[in-house]
Scaffold this motif. Sequence first.
Motif, PDB file in Angstrom:
ATOM      1  N   UNK A   1       0.814  -1.206   0.000  1.00 18.95           N
ATOM      2  CA  UNK A   1       0.000   0.000   0.000  1.00 18.95           C
ATOM      3  C   UNK A   1       0.848   1.256   0.000  1.00 18.95           C
ATOM      4  N   UNK A   2       0.288   2.288  -0.566  1.00 15.91           N
ATOM      5  CA  UNK A   2       0.937   3.593  -0.641  1.00 15.91           C
ATOM      6  C   UNK A   2       1.007   4.237   0.734  1.00 15.91           C
ATOM      7  N   UNK A   3       2.136   4.886   1.002  1.00 20.79           N
ATOM      8  CA  UNK A   3       2.316   5.619   2.260  1.00 20.79           C
ATOM      9  C   UNK A   3       2.487   7.114   1.993  1.00 20.79           C
ATOM     10  N   UNK A   4       3.469   7.460   1.165  1.00 20.27           N
ATOM     11  CA  UNK A   4       3.757   8.871   0.910  1.00 20.27           C
ATOM     12  C   UNK A   4       4.540   9.006  -0.386  1.00 20.27           C
TER      13      UNK A   4
ATOM     14  N   UNK B   1       6.533   9.488  13.053  1.00 22.85           N
ATOM     15  CA  UNK B   1       6.294   9.817  14.454  1.00 22.85           C
ATOM     16  C   UNK B   1       4.987   9.189  14.929  1.00 22.85           C
ATOM     17  N   UNK B   2       4.820   9.132  16.230  1.00 21.78           N
ATOM     18  CA  UNK B   2       3.595   8.585  16.828  1.00 21.78           C
ATOM     19  C   UNK B   2       3.239   7.241  16.205  1.00 21.78           C
ATOM     20  N   UNK B   3       4.210   6.377  16.148  1.00 18.79           N
ATOM     21  CA  UNK B   3       4.010   5.086  15.497  1.00 18.79           C
ATOM     22  C   UNK B   3       3.013   4.229  16.248  1.00 18.79           C
ATOM     23  N   UNK B   4       2.273   3.447  15.479  1.00 17.82           N
ATOM     24  CA  UNK B   4       1.245   2.568  16.011  1.00 17.82           C
ATOM     25  C   UNK B   4       1.567   1.119  15.625  1.00 17.82           C
ATOM     26  N   UNK B   5       1.064   0.154  16.372  1.00 14.66           N
ATOM     27  CA  UNK B   5       1.301  -1.247  15.978  1.00 14.66           C
ATOM     28  C   UNK B   5       0.851  -1.552  14.551  1.00 14.66           C
ATOM     29  N   UNK B   6      -0.187  -0.898  14.091  1.00 12.46           N
ATOM     30  CA  UNK B   6      -0.672  -1.149  12.729  1.00 12.46           C
ATOM     31  C   UNK B   6       0.249  -0.572  11.650  1.00 12.46           C
ATOM     32  N   UNK B   7       1.279   0.164  12.051  1.00 11.41           N
ATOM     33  CA  UNK B   7       2.293   0.629  11.091  1.00 11.41           C
ATOM     34  C   UNK B   7       3.341  -0.447  10.820  1.00 11.41           C
ATOM     35  N   UNK B   8       3.280  -1.553  11.550  1.00 14.62           N
ATOM     36  CA  UNK B   8       4.234  -2.641  11.362  1.00 14.62           C
ATOM     37  C   UNK B   8       4.128  -3.198   9.952  1.00 14.62           C
ATOM     38  N   UNK B   9       5.254  -3.226   9.239  1.00 13.44           N
ATOM     39  CA  UNK B   9       5.278  -3.682   7.846  1.00 13.44           C
ATOM     40  C   UNK B   9       6.713  -3.624   7.335  1.00 13.44           C
TER      41      UNK B   9
ATOM     42  N   UNK C   1      -1.559   7.884   7.557  1.00 15.10           N
ATOM     43  CA  UNK C   1      -0.292   8.395   8.106  1.00 15.10           C
ATOM     44  C   UNK C   1      -0.235   9.914   8.123  1.00 15.10           C
ATOM     45  N   UNK C   2      -1.236  10.549   7.565  1.00 15.27           N
ATOM     46  CA  UNK C   2      -1.235  12.016   7.478  1.00 15.27           C
ATOM     47  C   UNK C   2      -1.141  12.627   8.870  1.00 15.27           C
ATOM     48  N   UNK C   3      -0.237  13.584   9.016  1.00 13.05           N
ATOM     49  CA  UNK C   3      -0.034  14.237  10.306  1.00 13.05           C
ATOM     50  C   UNK C   3       0.976  13.537  11.197  1.00 13.05           C
ATOM     51  N   UNK C   4       1.355  12.309  10.848  1.00 12.37           N
ATOM     52  CA  UNK C   4       2.331  11.557  11.646  1.00 12.37           C
ATOM     53  C   UNK C   4       3.631  11.316  10.890  1.00 12.37           C
ATOM     54  N   UNK C   5       3.539  11.137   9.574  1.00  9.52           N
ATOM     55  CA  UNK C   5       4.712  10.849   8.746  1.00  9.52           C
ATOM     56  C   UNK C   5       5.034  12.056   7.869  1.00  9.52           C
ATOM     57  N   UNK C   6       6.324  12.233   7.594  1.00  8.98           N
ATOM     58  CA  UNK C   6       6.760  13.308   6.708  1.00  8.98           C
ATOM     59  C   UNK C   6       7.786  12.761   5.724  1.00  8.98           C
TER      60      UNK C   6
END
Length: 124
Positions: free
Chosen positions: A46-49, A84-92, A64-69
């Motif tokens: 999936x697309x991130x940025x 930033x403000x990483x969540x378990x669902x960001x695991x990949x 990821x908007x507002x957390x990733x740059x």
Amino acid sequence: QVQLVESGGGLVQAGGSLRLSCAASGRTFTRYTMGWFRQAPGKEREFVAAISWSGSSTHYADSVKGRFTISRDNAKNTVYLQMNSLKPEDTAVYYCAGDQDFSGSYYYRDFGSWGQGTQVTVSS
């Protein structure tokens, strides 16, 4: 095509931060729209940025908007993803990708150059 190598992945607790880097080789790097994608086990990539060749335009997935740059340094042939403000669902596994003739599509199959990926694991 450019060759891409990611680095910076690792294990982090929820709420923490990581910065991924993607080093590109090739003189045409500045012509490429660059993107970050991710793939969790059993899921489609999936697309991130993404960031335009000049760095003046960026685009993010809603998740990821507002957390990733995303940013790039064309003098260093490098693209970054500050998470930033990483969540378990960001695991990949996170992949860097480039597209020389960007069509406006953020679907992963439309990006032609890929790195090998770097694992990001966020513990709860």
